[in-house]
Structures are given as C-alpha cells and as structure tokens.
Write a protein that holds these residues in place. Structure first.
Motif, PDB file in Angstrom:
ATOM      1  N   LYS A  39     -54.908 -13.738 -29.364  1.00  0.00           N
ATOM      2  CA  LYS A  39     -55.550 -11.562 -28.261  1.00  0.00           C
ATOM      3  C   LYS A  39     -54.840 -10.562 -28.501  1.00  0.00           C
ATOM      4  O   LYS A  39     -55.224  -9.364 -28.692  1.00  0.00           O
ATOM      5  CB  LYS A  39     -55.211 -12.061 -26.977  1.00  0.00           C
ATOM      6  N   LYS A  40     -53.494 -10.682 -29.781  1.00  0.00           N
ATOM      7  CA  LYS A  40     -52.947  -9.420 -30.499  1.00  0.00           C
ATOM      8  C   LYS A  40     -51.926  -8.785 -28.897  1.00  0.00           C
ATOM      9  O   LYS A  40     -52.557  -7.571 -29.374  1.00  0.00           O
ATOM     10  CB  LYS A  40     -53.861  -8.760 -31.419  1.00  0.00           C
ATOM     11  N   LEU A  41     -51.366  -8.691 -28.269  1.00  0.00           N
ATOM     12  CA  LEU A  41     -51.388  -8.802 -27.159  1.00  0.00           C
ATOM     13  C   LEU A  41     -49.976  -7.842 -27.287  1.00  0.00           C
ATOM     14  O   LEU A  41     -49.321  -8.452 -28.504  1.00  0.00           O
ATOM     15  CB  LEU A  41     -51.147  -9.415 -25.851  1.00  0.00           C
ATOM     16  N   ASP A  42     -48.999  -6.902 -27.210  1.00  0.00           N
ATOM     17  CA  ASP A  42     -48.052  -5.757 -26.672  1.00  0.00           C
ATOM     18  C   ASP A  42     -47.288  -6.383 -25.730  1.00  0.00           C
ATOM     19  O   ASP A  42     -47.571  -5.932 -25.154  1.00  0.00           O
ATOM     20  CB  ASP A  42     -48.285  -4.601 -26.398  1.00  0.00           C
ATOM     21  N   TYR A  43     -46.253  -7.880 -26.658  1.00  0.00           N
ATOM     22  CA  TYR A  43     -44.742  -7.309 -25.593  1.00  0.00           C
ATOM     23  C   TYR A  43     -43.982  -7.287 -26.330  1.00  0.00           C
ATOM     24  O   TYR A  43     -43.833  -7.718 -27.849  1.00  0.00           O
ATOM     25  CB  TYR A  43     -45.109  -9.029 -25.323  1.00  0.00           C
ATOM     26  N   PHE A  44     -42.396  -7.507 -25.303  1.00  0.00           N
ATOM     27  CA  PHE A  44     -41.829  -7.246 -26.145  1.00  0.00           C
ATOM     28  C   PHE A  44     -40.431  -8.800 -25.558  1.00  0.00           C
ATOM     29  O   PHE A  44     -40.918  -9.372 -24.882  1.00  0.00           O
ATOM     30  CB  PHE A  44     -40.739  -6.222 -25.304  1.00  0.00           C
ATOM     31  N   SER A  45     -40.639  -9.730 -27.031  1.00  0.00           N
ATOM     32  CA  SER A  45     -39.911 -10.425 -27.085  1.00  0.00           C
ATOM     33  C   SER A  45     -38.105 -11.284 -27.280  1.00  0.00           C
ATOM     34  O   SER A  45     -38.076 -11.874 -27.165  1.00  0.00           O
ATOM     35  CB  SER A  45     -40.644 -11.584 -28.682  1.00  0.00           C
ATOM     36  N   THR A  46     -37.674  -9.982 -27.226  1.00  0.00           N
ATOM     37  CA  THR A  46     -36.153 -10.440 -27.513  1.00  0.00           C
ATOM     38  C   THR A  46     -35.318 -10.323 -26.189  1.00  0.00           C
ATOM     39  O   THR A  46     -35.919 -10.289 -24.241  1.00  0.00           O
ATOM     40  CB  THR A  46     -35.579  -9.587 -26.993  1.00  0.00           C
ATOM     41  N   GLU A  47     -34.983 -11.304 -25.911  1.00  0.00           N
ATOM     42  CA  GLU A  47     -34.450 -12.067 -24.461  1.00  0.00           C
ATOM     43  C   GLU A  47     -33.162 -11.285 -24.084  1.00  0.00           C
ATOM     44  O   GLU A  47     -32.566 -10.808 -25.100  1.00  0.00           O
ATOM     45  CB  GLU A  47     -33.806 -13.657 -25.034  1.00  0.00           C
ATOM     46  N   CYS A  48     -33.190 -11.557 -22.967  1.00  0.00           N
ATOM     47  CA  CYS A  48     -32.042 -10.792 -21.806  1.00  0.00           C
ATOM     48  C   CYS A  48     -30.643 -11.074 -22.473  1.00  0.00           C
ATOM     49  O   CYS A  48     -30.211 -12.343 -22.824  1.00  0.00           O
ATOM     50  CB  CYS A  48     -31.792 -11.444 -20.904  1.00  0.00           C
ATOM     51  N   ILE A  49     -30.138  -9.919 -22.884  1.00  0.00           N
ATOM     52  CA  ILE A  49     -28.379 -10.651 -23.786  1.00  0.00           C
ATOM     53  C   ILE A  49     -27.375 -11.063 -22.821  1.00  0.00           C
ATOM     54  O   ILE A  49     -26.319 -11.549 -23.317  1.00  0.00           O
ATOM     55  CB  ILE A  49     -27.755  -8.745 -23.839  1.00  0.00           C
ATOM     56  N   TYR A  50     -27.188 -11.390 -21.309  1.00  0.00           N
ATOM     57  CA  TYR A  50     -26.561 -12.159 -20.352  1.00  0.00           C
ATOM     58  C   TYR A  50     -27.264 -13.090 -20.137  1.00  0.00           C
ATOM     59  O   TYR A  50     -26.454 -14.265 -19.739  1.00  0.00           O
ATOM     60  CB  TYR A  50     -25.993 -11.347 -19.135  1.00  0.00           C
ATOM     61  N   SER A  51     -28.408 -14.209 -20.575  1.00  0.00           N
ATOM     62  CA  SER A  51     -29.748 -15.077 -19.495  1.00  0.00           C
ATOM     63  C   SER A  51     -28.469 -16.208 -20.780  1.00  0.00           C
ATOM     64  O   SER A  51     -28.561 -17.311 -19.864  1.00  0.00           O
ATOM     65  CB  SER A  51     -30.510 -15.192 -20.349  1.00  0.00           C
ATOM     66  N   PRO A  52     -27.765 -16.151 -22.641  1.00  0.00           N
ATOM     67  CA  PRO A  52     -27.085 -17.082 -22.391  1.00  0.00           C
ATOM     68  C   PRO A  52     -26.550 -18.428 -22.298  1.00  0.00           C
ATOM     69  O   PRO A  52     -26.866 -19.165 -22.376  1.00  0.00           O
ATOM     70  CB  PRO A  52     -26.849 -17.235 -23.986  1.00  0.00           C
ATOM     71  N   GLU A  53     -25.624 -17.842 -20.808  1.00  0.00           N
ATOM     72  CA  GLU A  53     -25.066 -18.215 -20.475  1.00  0.00           C
ATOM     73  C   GLU A  53     -25.469 -19.245 -18.555  1.00  0.00           C
ATOM     74  O   GLU A  53     -24.911 -19.608 -18.245  1.00  0.00           O
ATOM     75  CB  GLU A  53     -23.258 -17.417 -19.225  1.00  0.00           C
ATOM     76  N   ALA A  54     -26.773 -19.295 -18.549  1.00  0.00           N
ATOM     77  CA  ALA A  54     -26.936 -19.325 -17.566  1.00  0.00           C
ATOM     78  C   ALA A  54     -27.281 -20.597 -17.253  1.00  0.00           C
ATOM     79  O   ALA A  54     -27.099 -21.031 -18.558  1.00  0.00           O
ATOM     80  CB  ALA A  54     -28.838 -18.359 -17.768  1.00  0.00           C
ATOM     81  N   PHE A  55     -27.458 -21.137 -16.708  1.00  0.00           N
ATOM     82  CA  PHE A  55     -27.576 -22.668 -15.974  1.00  0.00           C
ATOM     83  C   PHE A  55     -28.558 -23.286 -16.680  1.00  0.00           C
ATOM     84  O   PHE A  55     -29.418 -24.382 -16.837  1.00  0.00           O
ATOM     85  CB  PHE A  55     -26.959 -23.322 -15.025  1.00  0.00           C
ATOM     86  N   ARG A  56     -29.514 -22.161 -16.210  1.00  0.00           N
ATOM     87  CA  ARG A  56     -31.535 -22.606 -17.013  1.00  0.00           C
ATOM     88  C   ARG A  56     -31.650 -23.023 -17.983  1.00  0.00           C
ATOM     89  O   ARG A  56     -32.382 -23.899 -17.952  1.00  0.00           O
ATOM     90  CB  ARG A  56     -32.546 -21.834 -16.146  1.00  0.00           C
ATOM     91  N   GLY A  57     -31.034 -22.659 -19.438  1.00  0.00           N
ATOM     92  CA  GLY A  57     -30.312 -22.412 -20.066  1.00  0.00           C
ATOM     93  C   GLY A  57     -30.553 -24.511 -20.938  1.00  0.00           C
ATOM     94  O   GLY A  57     -31.177 -24.747 -21.862  1.00  0.00           O
ATOM     95  N   SER A  58     -29.401 -24.837 -20.166  1.00  0.00           N
ATOM     96  CA  SER A  58     -29.358 -26.239 -20.088  1.00  0.00           C
ATOM     97  C   SER A  58     -30.216 -26.967 -19.632  1.00  0.00           C
ATOM     98  O   SER A  58     -30.851 -27.809 -20.761  1.00  0.00           O
ATOM     99  CB  SER A  58     -27.845 -26.972 -19.592  1.00  0.00           C
ATOM    100  N   ALA A  59     -31.041 -26.305 -18.464  1.00  0.00           N
ATOM    101  CA  ALA A  59     -32.027 -27.122 -18.664  1.00  0.00           C
ATOM    102  C   ALA A  59     -33.118 -27.458 -18.816  1.00  0.00           C
ATOM    103  O   ALA A  59     -34.232 -28.247 -19.747  1.00  0.00           O
ATOM    104  CB  ALA A  59     -32.692 -26.732 -16.534  1.00  0.00           C
TER     105      ALA A  59
END
Length: 410
Positions: free
Chosen positions: A225-245
């Motif tokens: 659809k050629k949508l305009d969106y931001f793709s950079t991941e939060c700079i603090y999220s790599p420390e989150a437990f969710r990343g392991s899941a």
C-alpha cells in the motif's frame, strides 16, 4: 517453470505467499483479503457502534499506521459511521519518539484525521530519558508500559473519547501469552487475550482490531500500500523480557507457521474457563448501544471472567479439608513433591477499582503508575535545575544534560 497463479482469483500472477497459511496470492487479492479479515474481526466481535468516536493509538510504527489506514478504508467502504482521531503518546525519548511523531503528523494529513499528542513530561513530570537515567535500562520498559497505558486513557478523556483502539497484532498477543505463562501470571494472561478490555471502574475501553493479523502480513500490507511509517525500534527495548519471548515464538513459527495463532487460541481457551456455578457473580460492563456495525461483545471482557474464576477458587478453598498423615519414623529426606516444603502460591483475587490518588483504573488502592512515580520522586534531587534551550535540544538523556546544568539550591 511457469509462474505461480493466484489461488484466490486464479487469474493474476501470485506475488505474495501468506505467512499465515502459505497461500499463494496476487498483490490485489492479498490487500482485499487482509482488509476483509479485519472487517470480519470487527463485525464478529461487535467492536464499534455507529457514530462512535474512536481514538487510534498512533506511534508512527507499522502496526498503528496500518490500523489507521485499514480503519479509514473500512469505515468508508462499510459505512461504520465512526469519527476517527489519532492519539499519540510522547514518552520523551530523543532520537526515537520525536522522529516517529513526525511520521504521525504526516499520517494525520494523509488520512485526514485530527491528531492529539500527550507527553509523559506533562502528565508525570518525567520523560523516559530521565527515567532511564535514574533507574537504568534494566526494567525501564515496566515504567514505560505502565505510564503509556494510563496516558492513553488520559488522552482519550481529554478528547472526550471512551474507546481506544491499538495496533496489537497476533504476534504481540502470542508474546504476551508466552511471557505470562513463563511468569505464572494467570490473571494477567486472561486479560491479555481479550480483544476488548474494559471495566466497571472506568468509562474507557480498548480493543485490538488487528488481534488475528500476523506481523509479517502487516508489513506486507504496508509495503504494497506504500504506507508512510517509522521502522526504527525503541532504543531501550532490547533490554525487555518481551524480546526473549519474541525470539522463542519466531523460532516456533519457522517450524510451524500456525504456532502464533495456536498460542493465541490456547490463551483464549484458558481465559474462557469460567465455572458455571459462579456465572453472573461479577457485574459485567454495561453493553453499548447496538447500532450500525454492532456493539461490544455481550460476554464482557476476560478480566471479568478471570474474576469469576478467582471467586470460585476462594469459595472452594473454604470447603477444603486438609488431611494430615501420621509422621514417618524413617529418616528419609522430605519428598520434592511435598507441598509444605515448597509452599503453595496463592492467587489473589483482583477487583478493578479506581486509584485513590489519581482516580484512574487500578486493582489496588494506589495504581502502579502512582507507585512508580512515588519511587522516582523520592530519589529526585531537591534542587532547581536550569537548562538552556540549546543544551535541551542537543541532549538525548538526562545524563548528557548534566554537563550543561546550572544548579541553584532550591
């Protein structure tokens, strides 16, 4: 070898292989089928009623951007009659959120929707950069998640809106189910699987129209659809437990593509285990007016169902009789299966109410947001900090700001 033909229209050349079911499909059919599936989710779960004002939680990322685009398309195609507004939360993460908000501002113009931005600094007196400088990267996502959930409610209340939709997809729900299974958090597991969450203690409700949409298909939809969106991941999220899941689920998906929806369905099945003898013991949220494309689900939300289960557990505990066996004369070591050795984990019944400090939704007297703020404010220096405009714009965290501070005793 001849090119694959679309399995839907049997005419055009297949351009997409759907991750959900490995179906070979052309670009146009994929876009149409994706939108039809979201429409079916909305209608079958009675997410909206005609004339309802709905706030779209917009971060500028792929999920919320696709959600805004699809809802605009379906609202016009199927005449939902919805008044759609973009609601963004500025967590105060320089080099990340400030850039993504520029994308949201462009989306507001592209989709012709009004935009409201609410900041952590306005609501709590803290930005996430300041929080991370205070507590470190370990556990900072807990602060952000708690603050963000409440900020969405506050932003919606500011707009006079009682329904917020978020871009949570099937991958997100599966990750949450897995996280809470690993933590043994059954009450939270039940709430996470509900497509609509609300409570008698709050006028606001939330829903997840993309709940059964795969993240990969959302990316494909945004691409085609050629949508305009931001793709950079939060700079603090790599420390989150969710990343392991997330990593665990992605590995499962490689072996079995249906794993994501299987995990979601398993979570739903566990949340639906309501003992019939306690049915109706907890007041459900009042149903919305039935009109247009429907009202909310008559069954209420999973939180209500979980409360019923916990009430039944408490009632059953009162009828339990503990049988004590005669003490053994042997000197053998206690069994690892001895319940008294390892203890029982008690499940505390959660009754949703209002925080006695801020008045927002909470299962305790003081909500988690107020508790976290209290801890932060106790450690905040009792000094007046003056910061020049140039330093403020050029810094990314509070630690970087310190170099240019002029401190005067408060």
């Amino acid at each position: 070898m001849p090119p694959a033909i679309c399995e839907v229209c049997n005419d055009s050349r297949a351009a997409v292989i759907r991750p959900k079911n490995s179906q070979k499909i052309c670009k146009q059919c994929f876009l149409s089928v994706f939108e039809d599936e979201i429409h079916e989710t909305i209608v079958s779960n009675n997410l909206f009623y005609r004339g309802e004002r709905v706030a779209i939680g917009a971060s500028g990322g792929k999920d919320s951007t696709v959600l805004a685009s699809v809802l605009k398309t379906l609202n016009e195609r199927h005449h939902y009659g919805l008044d759609l507004v973009l609601l963004s939360i500025d967590e105060g993460i320089k080099g990340y959120r400030d850039d993504s908000l520029e994308t949201v501002k462009r989306n507001a113009v592209q989709y012709g929707m009004p935009l409201e931005i609410v900041g952590y600094d306005q609501l709590y007196g803290w930005t996430m950069d300041q929080v991370v400088a205070q507590v470190g990267k370990k556990g900072n996502c807990t602060y952000c998640g708690v603050f963000r959930r409440q900020a969405l409610d506050r932003g919606a209340s500011k707009l006079g809106i009682k329904h917020v939709v978020t871009g949570h997809n099937a991958d997100d729900v599966a990750e949450t189910v897995m996280m809470n299974l690993l933590r043994g958090d059954l009450p939270r597991l039940a709430r996470a699987t509900s497509i609509v969450t609300s409570s008698t203690a709050s006028q606001n409700k939330r829903s997840k129209p993309l709940k059964y949409a795969y993240e990969k298909e959302i990316v494909l939809y945004a691409h085609h659809k050629k949508l305009d969106y931001f793709s950079t991941e939060c700079i603090y999220s790599p420390e989150a437990f969710r990343g392991s899941a997330r990593t665990l689920i992605k590995d499962l998906e490689k072996i079995r593509p249906s794993s994501i929806l299987d995990i979601v369905k398993s979570g739903e099945d566990m949340a639906a285990l309501v003992p019939p003898e306690v049915a109706g013991s907890v007041n459900c949220v009042a149903e919305a007016e039935t009109n247009g494309c429907g009202s909310r689900n008559e069954d209420g939300d999973s939180m209500v169902q979980m409360e019923r289960i916990l009430v039944a557990n408490d009632a059953a505990a009162e009828r339990e009789i503990e049988v004590t066996l005669p003490a053994s004369n042997t000197s053998a070591q206690p069994s690892i299966h001895d319940k008294k050795q390892r203890g029982r984990r008690k499940i505390t019944k959660q009754v949703m109410g209002q925080c006695e400090r801020c008045g927002y939704l909470s299962s305790q007297k003081v909500c988690k947001a107020c508790s976290l703020l209290e801890g932060l404010n106790k450690n905040r220096p009792h000094t007046t900090i003056e910061l020049g405009i140039e330093e403020e714009e050029g810094s990314t965290t509070l630690m970087r700001q310190i170099a240019g501070l002029a401190i005067s005793a408060g």
